[in-house]
Design an enzyme around this catalytic site. Structure first.
Site, PDB file in Angstrom:
ATOM      1  CG  ASN A  16      -6.464  84.235  38.538  1.00 31.20           C
ATOM      2  OD1 ASN A  16      -7.241  83.793  39.386  1.00 31.20           O
ATOM      3  ND2 ASN A  16      -5.151  84.178  38.686  1.00 31.20           N
ATOM      4  CB  CYS A  66      -5.052  84.660  42.354  1.00 29.01           C
ATOM      5  SG  CYS A  66      -3.428  84.514  43.120  1.00 29.01           S
ATOM      6  CG  ASN A 123      -7.036  79.514  41.251  1.00 26.70           C
ATOM      7  OD1 ASN A 123      -5.977  79.020  41.636  1.00 26.70           O
ATOM      8  ND2 ASN A 123      -7.104  80.690  40.679  1.00 26.70           N
ATOM      9  N   GLY A 154       2.027  85.064  44.386  1.00 31.30           N
ATOM     10  CA  GLY A 154       1.532  86.442  44.461  1.00 31.30           C
ATOM     11  C   GLY A 154       1.465  87.141  43.120  1.00 31.30           C
ATOM     12  CB  SER A 176      -3.228  80.473  34.086  1.00 29.60           C
ATOM     13  OG  SER A 176      -2.589  81.668  34.470  1.00 29.60           O
ATOM     14  N   GLY A 192      -5.327  68.712  39.923  1.00 25.94           N
ATOM     15  CA  GLY A 192      -4.532  67.498  40.145  1.00 25.94           C
ATOM     16  C   GLY A 192      -4.534  66.505  39.003  1.00 25.94           C
ATOM     17  CG  ASN A 200       1.164  78.619  44.348  1.00 25.86           C
ATOM     18  OD1 ASN A 200       1.117  79.836  44.209  1.00 25.86           O
ATOM     19  ND2 ASN A 200       0.180  77.821  43.945  1.00 25.86           N
TER      20      ASN A 200
END
Lengths: 304, 259
Positions: free
Chosen positions: A127, A130, A191, A72, A21, A243, A69
């Site tokens: 999720n 995040c 995540n 948002g 995602s 990764g 990153n």
């Protein structure tokens, strides 16, 4: 030919390679760059109940073998998703898993209820991890909250539920167990890691949001260790993320105990990488005369 | 849009921080429009991890990029030799919109600041091919940072230069030169301005264009990860919401942007 099929919850995947995602858009962006039919499953960019503008710029910052990153969760909201994205996604012929995030349990519930009605959606990824939304802590940092969110979504849908876990915890196994006990069909981990970078010339953070989530090859060893620990301690499938840049990385995660894997950051660098990883795994199995992919899952006993 | 592995045909230092690289990329040469860009993987390893975006400088069966060495990626790129292979993804984004020449005859003014000249030579060539009267203004800090003067002159005779320190051409920012040119070259035709350069300069030119009611297209440079509209890293604030430099740009109508 070696068997690559795996099963996650009710979803049969032709191979264990999933597009993560937030790194694969809504698939259409990649249609000219990779054969979408060759991918095990596609997980769409996280959607929320209402549209989100996302964080201020800069949102991306390169680090040593990684990216920070702080996007948002910019997205157009579920109404737009169902109207604009679902028709294309439904036609691909690869299982589609929709990533959702809510500000509270009710929002997760409402999102899941609406997605439950869409036949072409195979599963939902929660999720709850995040790092770039302004709430106090993550759901995935609390066993009770994790349990409650998964339980609420489980109540409304029989579709496969994957709970995406955060590495920013003291004991990820406890959170994974909470998801399992609440009825999650699988967990995906990890995540991104909380991170930060500063420009020493301007003395300003390199991200508009100050902190962000770290991904890419630099997190792989930590993610691998977490996948190993979680898969030893729970009975539902673990999906390894962190990764993965090539087939070797993917195989490593499966040996650590992952039933399937997700490719994230690598999609930004090599848009055809998912297809390449599938082929690489197939070659590995052939070379080592392994009949089916499940035979390497969680197997650290050496060649004998 | 394709991701291909291509051969470096040449890679020359053209002044102390600027390089020009030619790549054997016929597909991109065939399909790229002025203002579009490519994503180049400077290295096969993961250091640096991300590709680097470069605008298409020129096309002639192959493509050329013009770049400045500013960090680890471009440093590695500057060491590439003829025959080396690199991965290139493109063409990407939306380029400049060329005027229609049927109704009246608009004139074009191209304004390049520093390395901002990179996407504008190809544009000048295409504009003059369409027989559009084109004026080019080039600005830089000092004489040896002026780029592409010869290339622009091949496309159009009307090329003017300014340097901040006055070592070449008129002295001052290119916006000052723009004012001067507007005074001396009145035109009864519509004027379309194309500009690429540092952010402050873009804003300054956009303001002048707004006053004069000129159409103005700016090419933005933003940090990017994917280049294909997926990571949402290169957000640009516009009057119609958040857009992406890679997918919706890098060229925007100046009047659309929230500066």
């Amino acid at each position: 030919m070696a068997k690559l099929e795996v099963k996650i919850g009710k979803i049969k995947l032709k191979n264990p390679v999933m597009a993560a995602s937030g790194t694969f858009g809504y698939a259409k962006e990649f249609e000219k760059l990779v054969n979408l039919k060759h991918i095990g499953a596609i997980i769409t960019k996280t959607i929320t109940l209402n549209p989100r503008q996302g964080n201020p710029m800069p949102r991306i910052c390169e680090t040593s073998a990684g990216i920070l990153n702080a996007i948002g969760l910019q997205n157009e909201g579920i109404d737009n998703f169902l109207k604009e994205k679902i028709p294309y996604l439904s036609k691909i012929g690869t299982p589609i898993i929709v990533s959702i995030s809510g500000n509270n349990i009710d929002e997760f519930f409402i999102l899941a209820r609406r997605l439950d009605k869409i036949k072409s959606i195979s599963g939902i990824e929660l999720n709850i991890s995040c790092p770039n939304i302004n709430c106090e802590g993550l759901v995935a940092q609390d066993t009770k909250e994790t349990h409650e969110v998964v339980k609420a979504v489980r109540k409304i849908t029989d579709k496969t539920i994957i709970t995406k876990l955060s590495p920013n915890v003291t004991d990820i196994v406890k959170i994974a167990r909470a998801a399992e006990n609440a009825g999650s069909d699988a967990v995906s981990l990890v995540n991104t890691f909380f991170g930060m970078a500063i420009d020493i010339n301007t003395r300003k953070p390199k991200l508009g949001n100050i902190t962000g989530g770290l991904s890419g090859p630099c997190i792989k060893p930590i993610a691998l260790r977490m996948v190993y620990e979680v898969s030893k301690n729970i009975d539902i499938p673990v999906i390894g993320i962190g990764g993965i840049m090539n087939a070797n990385d993917a195989i490593e995660f499966m040996m650590a105990g992952a039933a399937a894997i997700q490719v994230g950051t690598a999609n930004f660098i090599e848009p055809g990488v998912c297809d390449k990883i599938v082929k690489g795994i197939e070659e590995y199995l052939k070379k080592h005369k392994i009949e089916k992919i499940e035979d390497i899952a969680g197997n650290l006993d050496g060649n004998n | 849009m394709k991701d291909t592995r291509v051969k470096v045909l040449s890679n020359k230092k053209i002044s102390h921080v600027y390089y020009k690289m030619a790549l054997d990329a016929p597909y991109i040469a065939r399909t790229a429009k002025p203002g579009q860009f490519v994503q180049i993987r400077c290295n096969d390893s993961f250091e640096p991890l991300l590709r680097r975006p470069f605008s298409v400088h020129r096309v002639n069966g192959n493509i050329e990029i013009l770049y400045e060495t500013v960090g680890s990626g471009t440093e590695i790129l500057s060491n590439k030799k003829e025959g080396d292979k690199i991965n290139i993804l493109g063409p990407l984004g939306n380029g400049f919109t060329l005027p229609r020449t049927t109704n009246g005859e608009p004139r074009a003014i191209i304004i390049a600041g520093g390395i901002g000249a990179a996407p504008l030579v190809y544009l000048a060539e295409e504009l003059t091919k369409k027989k559009i009267k084109t004026i080019v203004l080039i600005g830089a800090k000092t004489k040896n940072l002026i780029l592409c003067e010869k290339d622009f002159k091949k496309a159009t005779p009307e090329v003017y230069v300014s340097t901040d320190d006055g070592t070449y051409g008129s002295q001052g920012f290119v916006s000052k030169l723009f004012h001067k040119i507007l005074k001396t070259t009145e035109s009864k035709f519509e004027t379309i301005v194309y500009v690429c350069g540092p952010h402050g300069m873009l804003k300054c030119i956009a303001d002048i264009c707004q006053e004069r009611k000129f159409k103005c297209q700016v090419s933005l440079e933003e940090k990017m990860a994917c280049g294909i509209g997926v990571c949402l890293g290169c957000a640009v604030k516009t009057k119609s919401g958040t857009k992406l430099a890679c997918e919706d740009g890098p060229v925007f109508n100046a009047s659309e942007l929230i500066w």
